[in-house]
Structures are given as C-alpha cells and as structure tokens.
Design a protein around this motif. Sequence first.
Motif, PDB file in Angstrom:
ATOM      1  N   GLU A 132       1.083  -1.164   0.178  1.00  0.00           N
ATOM      2  CA  GLU A 132       0.281   0.055  -0.073  1.00  0.00           C
ATOM      3  C   GLU A 132       1.124   1.306   0.030  1.00  0.00           C
ATOM      4  O   GLU A 132       2.137   0.950   0.528  1.00  0.00           O
ATOM      5  N   VAL A 133       0.671   1.962  -0.796  1.00  0.00           N
ATOM      6  CA  VAL A 133       1.003   3.151  -0.746  1.00  0.00           C
ATOM      7  C   VAL A 133       0.997   3.938   0.397  1.00  0.00           C
ATOM      8  O   VAL A 133      -0.334   4.070   0.862  1.00  0.00           O
ATOM      9  N   ILE A 134       2.700   4.075   1.248  1.00  0.00           N
ATOM     10  CA  ILE A 134       2.228   5.169   2.666  1.00  0.00           C
ATOM     11  C   ILE A 134       2.235   7.326   2.272  1.00  0.00           C
ATOM     12  O   ILE A 134       2.117   7.657   2.313  1.00  0.00           O
ATOM     13  N   ALA A 135       3.519   7.037   1.277  1.00  0.00           N
ATOM     14  CA  ALA A 135       3.406   8.214   0.700  1.00  0.00           C
ATOM     15  C   ALA A 135       3.960   8.635  -0.395  1.00  0.00           C
ATOM     16  O   ALA A 135       4.873   8.118  -0.992  1.00  0.00           O
ATOM     17  N   ILE A 136       3.441  10.106  -0.860  1.00  0.00           N
ATOM     18  CA  ILE A 136       4.559  10.248  -2.336  1.00  0.00           C
ATOM     19  C   ILE A 136       4.984  11.580  -2.316  1.00  0.00           C
ATOM     20  O   ILE A 136       4.110  12.765  -2.141  1.00  0.00           O
ATOM     21  N   GLY A 137       6.271  11.684  -2.381  1.00  0.00           N
ATOM     22  CA  GLY A 137       6.818  13.286  -2.242  1.00  0.00           C
ATOM     23  C   GLY A 137       6.909  13.748  -3.715  1.00  0.00           C
ATOM     24  O   GLY A 137       8.088  12.941  -4.552  1.00  0.00           O
ATOM     25  N   ILE A 138       6.246  14.335  -3.855  1.00  0.00           N
ATOM     26  CA  ILE A 138       6.864  15.481  -5.040  1.00  0.00           C
ATOM     27  C   ILE A 138       8.182  16.650  -5.494  1.00  0.00           C
ATOM     28  O   ILE A 138       6.897  17.416  -4.325  1.00  0.00           O
ATOM     29  N   PHE A 139       8.862  17.559  -5.408  1.00  0.00           N
ATOM     30  CA  PHE A 139       9.693  18.179  -5.159  1.00  0.00           C
ATOM     31  C   PHE A 139       9.885  18.892  -6.583  1.00  0.00           C
ATOM     32  O   PHE A 139       9.902  18.423  -8.037  1.00  0.00           O
ATOM     33  N   SER A 140       9.122  20.093  -6.700  1.00  0.00           N
ATOM     34  CA  SER A 140       8.604  20.715  -8.516  1.00  0.00           C
ATOM     35  C   SER A 140       9.934  21.885  -8.037  1.00  0.00           C
ATOM     36  O   SER A 140      10.368  22.212  -6.592  1.00  0.00           O
ATOM     37  N   ASP A 141       9.027  23.157  -9.061  1.00  0.00           N
ATOM     38  CA  ASP A 141      10.627  24.148  -9.084  1.00  0.00           C
ATOM     39  C   ASP A 141       9.529  25.594  -7.707  1.00  0.00           C
ATOM     40  O   ASP A 141       9.957  26.993  -8.766  1.00  0.00           O
ATOM     41  N   GLY A 142       8.563  25.249  -8.033  1.00  0.00           N
ATOM     42  CA  GLY A 142       7.588  26.312  -7.627  1.00  0.00           C
ATOM     43  C   GLY A 142       7.086  27.292  -8.786  1.00  0.00           C
ATOM     44  O   GLY A 142       6.328  28.262  -8.388  1.00  0.00           O
ATOM     45  N   ASN A 143       7.433  26.542  -9.720  1.00  0.00           N
ATOM     46  CA  ASN A 143       6.676  27.357 -10.902  1.00  0.00           C
ATOM     47  C   ASN A 143       5.273  27.070 -12.616  1.00  0.00           C
ATOM     48  O   ASN A 143       5.268  27.172 -13.024  1.00  0.00           O
ATOM     49  N   ARG A 144       4.940  25.570 -11.402  1.00  0.00           N
ATOM     50  CA  ARG A 144       3.474  25.399 -11.770  1.00  0.00           C
ATOM     51  C   ARG A 144       2.696  25.519 -10.376  1.00  0.00           C
ATOM     52  O   ARG A 144       3.134  24.558  -9.073  1.00  0.00           O
ATOM     53  N   HIS A 145       1.653  25.385 -10.807  1.00  0.00           N
ATOM     54  CA  HIS A 145       0.938  25.433  -9.302  1.00  0.00           C
ATOM     55  C   HIS A 145       0.522  23.578  -9.183  1.00  0.00           C
ATOM     56  O   HIS A 145       0.664  23.012  -9.787  1.00  0.00           O
ATOM     57  N   PRO A 146       0.572  23.664  -7.630  1.00  0.00           N
ATOM     58  CA  PRO A 146       0.278  22.229  -6.678  1.00  0.00           C
ATOM     59  C   PRO A 146      -0.083  21.861  -7.679  1.00  0.00           C
ATOM     60  O   PRO A 146      -0.347  19.887  -7.844  1.00  0.00           O
ATOM     61  N   LYS A 147      -1.489  22.219  -7.395  1.00  0.00           N
ATOM     62  CA  LYS A 147      -3.021  21.299  -8.348  1.00  0.00           C
ATOM     63  C   LYS A 147      -2.491  20.736  -9.467  1.00  0.00           C
ATOM     64  O   LYS A 147      -2.492  19.673  -9.808  1.00  0.00           O
ATOM     65  N   GLU A 148      -2.262  21.112 -10.427  1.00  0.00           N
ATOM     66  CA  GLU A 148      -1.531  20.603 -11.410  1.00  0.00           C
ATOM     67  C   GLU A 148      -0.825  19.569 -11.880  1.00  0.00           C
ATOM     68  O   GLU A 148      -0.891  18.291 -12.566  1.00  0.00           O
ATOM     69  N   ILE A 149       0.192  20.015 -10.888  1.00  0.00           N
ATOM     70  CA  ILE A 149       1.593  18.677 -10.335  1.00  0.00           C
ATOM     71  C   ILE A 149       0.907  17.785  -9.814  1.00  0.00           C
ATOM     72  O   ILE A 149       1.062  16.528 -10.436  1.00  0.00           O
ATOM     73  N   LYS A 150      -0.045  17.744  -9.232  1.00  0.00           N
ATOM     74  CA  LYS A 150      -0.947  16.562  -8.243  1.00  0.00           C
ATOM     75  C   LYS A 150      -1.800  16.457  -9.286  1.00  0.00           C
ATOM     76  O   LYS A 150      -1.965  14.296  -9.361  1.00  0.00           O
ATOM     77  N   ARG A 151      -2.330  16.655 -10.008  1.00  0.00           N
ATOM     78  CA  ARG A 151      -3.464  15.944 -11.264  1.00  0.00           C
ATOM     79  C   ARG A 151      -2.747  14.834 -12.487  1.00  0.00           C
ATOM     80  O   ARG A 151      -2.721  13.526 -12.235  1.00  0.00           O
ATOM     81  N   ASP A 152      -1.260  15.486 -11.858  1.00  0.00           N
ATOM     82  CA  ASP A 152      -0.505  15.436 -13.175  1.00  0.00           C
ATOM     83  C   ASP A 152      -0.070  13.188 -12.716  1.00  0.00           C
ATOM     84  O   ASP A 152      -0.176  12.419 -12.936  1.00  0.00           O
ATOM     85  N   VAL A 153       0.046  14.202 -11.193  1.00  0.00           N
ATOM     86  CA  VAL A 153       0.856  12.240 -10.511  1.00  0.00           C
ATOM     87  C   VAL A 153      -0.175  11.392 -10.413  1.00  0.00           C
ATOM     88  O   VAL A 153       0.089  10.081 -10.591  1.00  0.00           O
ATOM     89  N   GLU A 154      -1.600  11.916  -9.857  1.00  0.00           N
ATOM     90  CA  GLU A 154      -2.465  11.157  -9.356  1.00  0.00           C
ATOM     91  C   GLU A 154      -2.854   9.916 -11.699  1.00  0.00           C
ATOM     92  O   GLU A 154      -2.654   9.674 -11.487  1.00  0.00           O
ATOM     93  N   GLU A 155      -2.844  11.145 -12.794  1.00  0.00           N
ATOM     94  CA  GLU A 155      -2.914   9.751 -13.784  1.00  0.00           C
ATOM     95  C   GLU A 155      -1.647   8.952 -13.609  1.00  0.00           C
ATOM     96  O   GLU A 155      -2.081   7.849 -14.054  1.00  0.00           O
ATOM     97  N   ILE A 156      -0.441  10.014 -13.562  1.00  0.00           N
ATOM     98  CA  ILE A 156       0.479   8.331 -14.201  1.00  0.00           C
ATOM     99  C   ILE A 156       0.611   7.499 -13.023  1.00  0.00           C
ATOM    100  O   ILE A 156       0.717   5.795 -13.264  1.00  0.00           O
TER     101      ILE A 156
END
Length: 212
Positions: free
Chosen positions: A31-55
């Motif tokens: 089971e997934v415990i956690a997914i940590g995504i590190f961004s450069d801050g130049n894109r909205h976190p909600k957009e990145i989260k949607r991409d992560v969910e789809e991948i």
Amino acid sequence: MSKTLSLELEKQFRSLKNVHNAHVDFDEQGEVIAIGIFSDGNRHPKEIKRDVEEIFRKVAGYRVNHNKISIVEQNLEDKSNTKERRIRFITAYQVQKANGVTEGFVQLEYNGELIIESVEAHPFEMDLEYMIANAAAAAIMRILNRYSIRIDQVKEVQMGQVDVIVVTLTVIHRPSGAGSMFVGSVIKTKDLLSSVAKATLDALNRRIDQLM
C-alpha cells in the motif's frame, strides 16, 4: 514488486514539467504510504498533483488517495541561502493496522529530502498524539543525528480564546551526554495530528543552526 513499481513511478514523476525529484514509499503490504514530489515552484501544485494521479493510475493500474501526495516547492536558485535552513512540515496522518494497532506517520522536508518516520502502538499503550510527537522526533533525529530526542509531554492548554498544543521534549547530545529541555507550541487546528507534529517541530526549528 513494490520496489520495482516505486522506481518506475519515480522515473515517470521526474519527467513531469517543473518536477526535479520524486519519492514513493510503499508499506510491506504494497500500500502507498506517501508520494513526495519536488517542484521548482513555477507551476501550480494542483496541476502537478493531477498529473501525478494520472501517471499513478496508468503505471500502477489503480487510483491513489490524493491525500498521500505531497508537493514540495523549492527555489533551486537559492539553495545557498543559509537563512532557509529550516525543517519543513509536510503532513501527519494515521493508519489503522491489524490487531487494533495504529501507526502514526509524519513527513518532513529538509534540504530537498523528504523524511518519513512512523511509530506504531495499540491505543492502550500510547495516545495517538504522543505517537505523532514521537514520529516527528524520529524524523528530526534523522537530521540531527548527533542528538537523541525524548518526548516528555504533549498537552492541550487554553490561552484566552484559543486552544494551544504544547510539546515539551528533552534533547541529549550523544557524544557528551549533555541534555536540554525545549518547548514548542502551535494554535490547535481541526487537524490535531498536524498540530502536534508542528508543535514538536517548533521546539527545535529555530535552533537548527545551533544544533547542526
């Protein structure tokens, strides 16, 4: 299988726009415990989260709980700024396990590294708040590895019109055996577990440079 899957997911996540690093943790049951995504801050976190969910859906074959995904924004051009040497709180949560055992998780971030620690116990052995405080202390000890941290007390007190979570802890310098007591506090929110973890972190965060 979980290790292979986590490596493939991390590879796919790192290919996302504005993402420079990623970390995926599974428990022993897969089971997934956690997914940590590190961004450069130049894109909205909600957009990145949607991409992560789809991948995740495409690679793993099922949808992941979005609450397990943490987006950490980093200014990569400002890594040398020592004033930013603070431990960042990411999240705190609990997982119910077999035989009535509860596991409390705390995620912190320091210098671009996602740090996850947990403490498990039966409710009659340890209060959930105390469990979370100890998980936060264990995560902090990963950074302050010359010190041992003991949680002395987790208490809720009323100050005026607000409730405050107060955590007292003892920090022992392992090489010398010298110890000091510290106190951290935050205003209690609806997310009690996060409040406890933040209060634990508050006790030491302003002293990180002195303790390193």
